[in-house]
Design an enzyme around this catalytic site. Sequence first.
Site, mmCIF file in Angstrom:
data_model
loop_
_atom_site.group_PDB
_atom_site.id
_atom_site.type_symbol
_atom_site.label_atom_id
_atom_site.label_comp_id
_atom_site.label_asym_id
_atom_site.label_seq_id
_atom_site.Cartn_x
_atom_site.Cartn_y
_atom_site.Cartn_z
ATOM 1 N N ASP A 194 0.816 -1.210 0.000
ATOM 2 C CA ASP A 194 0.000 0.000 0.000
ATOM 3 C C ASP A 194 0.854 1.267 0.000
ATOM 4 O O ASP A 194 0.439 2.297 -0.510
ATOM 5 C CB ASP A 194 -0.929 -0.011 1.212
ATOM 6 C CG ASP A 194 -1.856 -1.218 1.189
ATOM 7 O OD1 ASP A 194 -2.509 -1.443 0.156
ATOM 8 O OD2 ASP A 194 -1.915 -1.940 2.197
ATOM 9 N N GLY A 252 -6.239 -4.126 2.584
ATOM 10 C CA GLY A 252 -7.311 -5.006 2.121
ATOM 11 C C GLY A 252 -7.870 -5.894 3.217
ATOM 12 O O GLY A 252 -8.919 -6.500 3.046
ATOM 13 N N GLU A 259 -1.221 -12.651 5.247
ATOM 14 C CA GLU A 259 -0.208 -12.198 4.288
ATOM 15 C C GLU A 259 1.183 -12.295 4.898
ATOM 16 O O GLU A 259 2.123 -12.770 4.265
ATOM 17 C CB GLU A 259 -0.474 -10.755 3.866
ATOM 18 C CG GLU A 259 -1.619 -10.586 2.896
ATOM 19 C CD GLU A 259 -1.809 -9.137 2.481
ATOM 20 O OE1 GLU A 259 -1.097 -8.237 2.984
ATOM 21 O OE2 GLU A 259 -2.695 -8.903 1.644
#
Length: 119
Positions: A9, A22, A28
């Site tokens: 980001d 997100g 992640e």
Amino acid sequence: LDVAIDGADEVDPDLNVVKGRGGALLREKMVEMASDSFVCIVDDTKLVEGLGGSKLAMPVEIVQFCWKYNLERLQNLPEVAGCEAKLRMEGDAPYVTDNSNYIVDLYFEDPIKDSYAAA
């Protein structure tokens, strides 16, 4: 896992990144840590002078238990001084991650001075 590939980001000049807007923060990170190599793909719209510099959310995944306490602790950490911490909402209810956690979004007027200390 040989390689993990994902976007970011924000990315600063030292290649520190913000990920997770997100909402899949923990998973992640686990995939990236389990891989031998991590490739992060960004374009120039993600470049900032310092993390938090976009003034968009810097997400932190927290457990639901004592979420208000954790939100206040995050907001008052000297390493992220000046941030505003907000519980991420989905309509009228807190946003719940795929691990049944909440997300606190940190907002900064000025970029973080020391991203290593803040991490």
